[in-house]
Design a protein around this motif. Sequence first.
Motif, PDB file in Angstrom:
ATOM      1  N   GLU A  48      12.918  -6.777  11.975  1.00  0.00           N
ATOM      2  CA  GLU A  48      11.716  -7.315  12.624  1.00  0.00           C
ATOM      3  C   GLU A  48      11.405  -8.722  12.115  1.00  0.00           C
ATOM      4  N   LYS A  51       6.811 -11.169  10.533  1.00  0.00           N
ATOM      5  CA  LYS A  51       6.650 -10.799   9.124  1.00  0.00           C
ATOM      6  C   LYS A  51       5.286 -10.215   8.806  1.00  0.00           C
ATOM      7  N   LYS A  54       4.589  -6.373   8.302  1.00  0.00           N
ATOM      8  CA  LYS A  54       5.034  -5.653   7.110  1.00  0.00           C
ATOM      9  C   LYS A  54       3.849  -5.000   6.414  1.00  0.00           C
ATOM     10  N   TYR A  65      12.085  -6.477   7.033  1.00  0.00           N
ATOM     11  CA  TYR A  65      11.500  -7.784   7.327  1.00  0.00           C
ATOM     12  C   TYR A  65      12.211  -8.825   6.464  1.00  0.00           C
TER      13      TYR A  65
END
Length: 237
Positions: A48, A51, A54, A65
Amino acid sequence: MKSKTEVDIIILSFAKSEELKLITQQCISSLVASEDKDEIKFNIVVIESQKDMKPYQYPDTKTVYPDEEFGYHRYMNMGIEMTSSKYVCLCNNDLRFHQGWATEILKAFHKYYDLSSASPFCSFHHPKMGFEENNGIYTGYRSRYEVAGWCLFLKRDVFRLTGKLDENYQFWCADNDYANTLAALKLRHALVSSAVVDHLDSCTLDSQAEEAAIASSEFFYLEKKWNHRSMGSWTCV
C-alpha cells in the motif's frame, strides 16, 4: 489427504481516497471468494502506497507500507521476496476475480508442461482484441493481448532465469519488459481464456500530463534497453 495448492498474490494499491480504498477491498473480496479454500490457499500481500493508512490491514491479507519510493517493479520485487510459494501472481488492485480463475490457470500449467507464465482473460478487454472466452489458450508475448500486465500468474522458478524485475520501470512499460524478457529466454506465456479476471482500468494517476510524463521516459528506457534485439512481435508499444 490432498494438499492445498498455495498461490502467493501480490497486489499494489494506492488508496489515496475512500473510493480507491474500496476498489482494493472489492478486489480482495472477489479474490478470496473465487476459489474453494480447501483446494487453493491464497497468500495475499498488499503493498500500500498510502502511508497514512498504516497500520491498517486489509482483511485476509498482510498489508505492508514500504519506506522506499514507489516503483511498480520495485514494489512487486518486495512482495516476491516476502513470499515463497511455487506459484506467484502479480496484480493491480482494480481487478474482479471470477469463480475458478486460478484453477483454470493451474490446469493449463499441468497440461502444458512448458508453460511458465500466464494471464487470465478480461471479459471487457480481450474480446475487443480478437480473443474468445473459454476457447483454450493463446500463446504469445504481445502486451495487452496475450500478456495482460494487470495480472501475471507465473511459476516462481521463472525468476531463477530472469532475475528480479527491472526496477527502472516506475509504472508504464513494465509489462512490455516482462514480455520481452520471457521471449528472449524462450519461456512460454499464454492467455488462458477459461480463467476470467476483469480489469476495471487504473484511476490512480492524477492527470493526463502526469501520465504522459511518466510514460515518455519509460518508453524511452524500454526502447534503449531492447533496440539491439530483433523485436518482431514481442511488444506492442
